[in-house]
Design an enzyme around this catalytic site. Structure first.
Site, short mmCIF file in Angstrom:
data_model
loop_
_atom_site.label_atom_id
_atom_site.label_comp_id
_atom_site.label_asym_id
_atom_site.label_seq_id
_atom_site.Cartn_x
_atom_site.Cartn_y
_atom_site.Cartn_z
N ASP A 13 0.81 -1.22 0.00
CA ASP A 13 0.00 0.00 0.00
C ASP A 13 0.84 1.27 0.00
OD1 ASP A 13 -2.22 -1.67 0.14
OD2 ASP A 13 -2.24 -1.62 2.33
N LYS A 16 2.00 2.16 -5.01
CA LYS A 16 2.62 1.61 -6.23
C LYS A 16 1.80 1.94 -7.48
CE LYS A 16 2.35 -2.46 -4.29
NZ LYS A 16 1.98 -2.09 -2.92
N GLY A 40 -4.68 -4.25 -3.61
CA GLY A 40 -5.68 -3.21 -3.85
C GLY A 40 -4.90 -2.00 -4.34
N HIS A 41 -4.97 -1.74 -5.63
CA HIS A 41 -4.12 -0.71 -6.24
C HIS A 41 -4.98 0.46 -6.72
CE1 HIS A 41 -0.58 -3.65 -7.16
NE2 HIS A 41 -0.87 -3.56 -5.89
N GLN A 224 1.89 -6.07 -3.16
CA GLN A 224 2.35 -6.19 -1.77
C GLN A 224 3.64 -5.38 -1.58
OE1 GLN A 224 1.27 -9.56 -3.32
NE2 GLN A 224 -0.63 -8.54 -2.79
P1 GDP Z 1 -0.75 0.36 -3.60
O1 GDP Z 1 -1.38 -0.92 -3.16
O2 GDP Z 1 0.72 0.40 -3.29
O3 GDP Z 1 -1.01 0.69 -5.04
O4 GDP Z 1 -1.40 1.51 -2.72
P2 GDP Z 1 -2.95 1.64 -2.28
O5 GDP Z 1 -3.76 2.03 -3.44
O6 GDP Z 1 -3.38 0.43 -1.52
O7 GDP Z 1 -2.87 2.78 -1.19
C1 GDP Z 1 -2.32 4.03 -1.45
C2 GDP Z 1 -3.38 5.09 -1.16
O8 GDP Z 1 -2.77 6.36 -1.08
C3 GDP Z 1 -4.41 5.21 -2.26
O9 GDP Z 1 -5.63 5.60 -1.70
C4 GDP Z 1 -3.84 6.31 -3.16
O10 GDP Z 1 -4.85 6.99 -3.89
C5 GDP Z 1 -3.23 7.22 -2.13
N1 GDP Z 1 -2.04 7.96 -2.55
C6 GDP Z 1 -1.04 7.58 -3.38
N2 GDP Z 1 -0.06 8.52 -3.41
C7 GDP Z 1 -0.46 9.51 -2.58
C8 GDP Z 1 0.13 10.75 -2.17
O11 GDP Z 1 1.23 11.12 -2.56
N3 GDP Z 1 -0.58 11.50 -1.28
C9 GDP Z 1 -1.80 11.12 -0.80
N4 GDP Z 1 -2.41 11.93 0.06
N5 GDP Z 1 -2.37 9.96 -1.17
C10 GDP Z 1 -1.72 9.17 -2.04
P1 IMO Z 2 -0.96 -4.17 -2.21
O1 IMO Z 2 -0.53 -4.75 -3.53
C1 IMO Z 2 -0.98 -4.56 2.14
C2 IMO Z 2 -1.08 -8.63 3.77
C3 IMO Z 2 -2.32 -9.06 4.52
C4 IMO Z 2 -1.70 -10.03 5.52
C5 IMO Z 2 -0.61 -10.71 4.68
C6 IMO Z 2 -1.01 -12.04 4.07
O2 IMO Z 2 -2.25 -3.44 -2.27
O3 IMO Z 2 0.15 -3.42 -1.57
P2 IMO Z 2 -2.59 -12.70 2.01
O4 IMO Z 2 -4.03 -12.42 1.75
O5 IMO Z 2 -1.66 -12.17 0.98
O6 IMO Z 2 -2.31 -14.14 2.31
O7 IMO Z 2 -2.27 -11.91 3.39
O8 IMO Z 2 -0.29 -9.80 3.66
N1 IMO Z 2 -1.32 -8.11 2.39
C7 IMO Z 2 -1.23 -6.83 2.05
N2 IMO Z 2 -1.03 -5.72 2.80
N3 IMO Z 2 -1.10 -4.44 0.80
C8 IMO Z 2 -1.29 -5.53 0.03
O9 IMO Z 2 -1.29 -5.49 -1.32
C9 IMO Z 2 -1.41 -6.79 0.66
N4 IMO Z 2 -1.62 -8.05 0.20
C10 IMO Z 2 -1.55 -8.85 1.28
O10 IMO Z 2 -2.95 -7.98 5.16
O11 IMO Z 2 -1.07 -9.33 6.53
MG MG Z 3 -2.86 -1.56 -1.81
#
Ligand code: GDP
Ligand code: IMO
Ligand code: MG
Length: 426
Positions: A13, A16, A40-41, A224
């Protein structure tokens, strides 16, 4: 543009997808290479917001090619749902989304087992996303998995599914006292899902390597993060795949010589969803404040993300195991209002200084983070698009991170939207 791998360098999270979406402007192909719908991207472009679990974040750019590589464990119903969602927003995906025929399929018994296993583990549960990821990778390595290509082979699919459902029902019933699943229902459902996926299924190894040959520019999108890697993470509180940059090769069928750059995405602080040790976690009000300002709730499960200060020991480990060439530092804007910001420079363990991230969690659980305090910049940064315009104290914070990690900064993100990005020399 060089061929780039974009990986999470913390616990996932990191933002990416935002970074991949930004860099796709300069690329031709975007390839997911591991993980599954546990990811969750989030991509925000204009007024539109998408949370992708399986489709590469590059799909938002018309004309760019997207691949779900062989290293992914694919949940067909989830993917079809995403395809519909993307289509409904007017994005054409025909002829630009491809699925590896040798990617593993996540089946209903994987999800059931994931959830039963977690429930039975009680206090030592991992806190998985419940998406069947662990059991699906288990079957892959156990050579009992069903691959995307198998869904298209009607003649043999029924027998394969029957055998696997019978074997998994044994475990579901005898080990966990769960309800058995129906092989014929699963067969009917997955045969139909396979037919709907068929137009996208192909030999993506040949496709991607032909793009390489033509000099196309590739981005490999990790899911991840490094400390969730099954080898390099906080085992057993990890996911079931290799999340590090090297997995881009295995999970998409290219050789290491194809990769020119490795970009590690890190938040300006740290978060973690799920259980396991987290040395710089802030359990008090500041942690809550970080969660509130950063909207730190899981994109897949909606769970609260645990929040803490930046951990340079952890990211230094990520820098070496990924061979990071650049950092992309996200969510700098979240730190705008803090008077003081802490950065963990090293740990203390049994009264000794520790500079390396330990591989055993029995050690990690007992380290004491040692902090350096930096002054906050107390000014809004969301509209800034040039390094020179950043507050001097924000520059100092970024420079200190790069120095501690010994990796140069290539990108700085100051908001969720594509344009809220500073692109440095990269
Ligand atoms: P990922 O799994 O690495 O793609 O990241 P996620 O989507 O799970 O979580 C990142 C969250 O931060 C999302 O809600 C993005 O829209 C948000 N986000 C990404 N970059 C920034 C930033 O520079 N500032 C803020 N405030 N939010 C951001
Ligand atoms: P993105 O790509 C954050 C965590 C789960 C748990 C562990 C194992 O959005 O960064 P799993 O379901 O993979 O067997 O769970 O890994 N986890 C993540 N945490 N971002 C993710 O993906 C994750 N995918 C799995 O919360 O701790
Ligand atoms: Mg994510």
């Amino acid at each position: 543009m060089p061929n780039r791998v974009v990986v999470g360098a913390q616990w996932g999270d990191e933002g990416k997808a935002k970074i991949v979406d930004f860099l796709t402007e300069e690329a031709d192909w975007v390839i997911r290479f591991q993980g599954g719908a546990n990811a969750g991207h989030t991509v925000e472009v204009g007024d539109q917001k998408f949370i992708f679990h399986l489709i590469p974040a590059g799909i938002m750019h018309p004309g760019k090619q997207c691949v779900i590589g062989n290293g992914v464990v694919l949940d067909p119903a989830q993917l079809l749902h995403e395809i519909e969602e993307v289509r409904s927003k007017g994005i054409n995906i025909d002829g630009r989304l491809w699925i590896a025929d040798n990617a593993q399929v996540v089946l209903p018994y994987h999800k059931v087992l994931d959830q039963l296993k977690e429930k039975a583990a009680g206090k030592s549960a991992i806190g998985t996303t419940g998406r069947g990821i662990g059991p699906a990778y288990y079957d892959k390595v156990n050579r009992s998995g069903i691959r995307v290509g198998d869904l298209l082979e009607e003649a043999s699919l029924k027998e394969k599914i029957s055998r696997q459902v019978a074997a998994h029902n044994e475990v579901i019933q005898k080990m966990y006292g769960g309800e058995p699943l129906s092989a014929s229902d699963i067969y009917d459902e997955y045969l139909a899902l396979g037919r709907r996926l068929a137009p996208y299924v192909t030999d993506t190894v040949a496709l991607v390597n032909s793009a390489v040959k033509q000099g196309k520019r590739l981005i490999f999108e990790g899911a991840q993060g490094t400390v969730l890697d099954v080898d390099h993470g906080t085992y057993p509180f990890v996911t079931s795949s290799n999340t590090v940059a090297a997995a881009a090769c295995v999970g998409s069928g290219v050789g290491p010589t194809v990769i020119n750059q490795v970009i590690g995405v890190v938040k300006a602080y740290t978060t973690r969803v799920g259980n396991g040790p987290f040395p710089t976690e802030i359990t008090g009000d500041i942690g809550k404040e970080l969660r509130r300002i950063g909207h730190e709730y899981g994109a897949t499960t909606g769970r609260e993300r645990r929040c803490g200060w930046f951990d340079a020991v952890l990211v230094r480990r990520a820098a070496i195991v990924n061979g990071l060439t650049h950092l992309a530092i996200t969510k700098m804007d979240v730190m705008d209002d803090f008077d003081a910001i802490q950065v963990c420079t090293h740990y203390e363990f049994k009264s000794k200084r520790m500079d390396q991230f330990p591989s055993q969690i029995s050690t990690l659980e007992h380290v004491q983070p040692i902090y350096e305090t930096l002054q906050g910049w107390k000014a809004p940064t969301v509209e800034i698009t040039r390094w020179e315009d950043l507050p001097k104290l924000a520059q100092a914070y970024l420079n200190r991170l790069a120095e501690l990690l010994e990796v140069p900064i290539g990108l700085i993100s100051l908001g969720p939207k594509r344009h809220q990005t500073i692109h440095l020399d990269m």
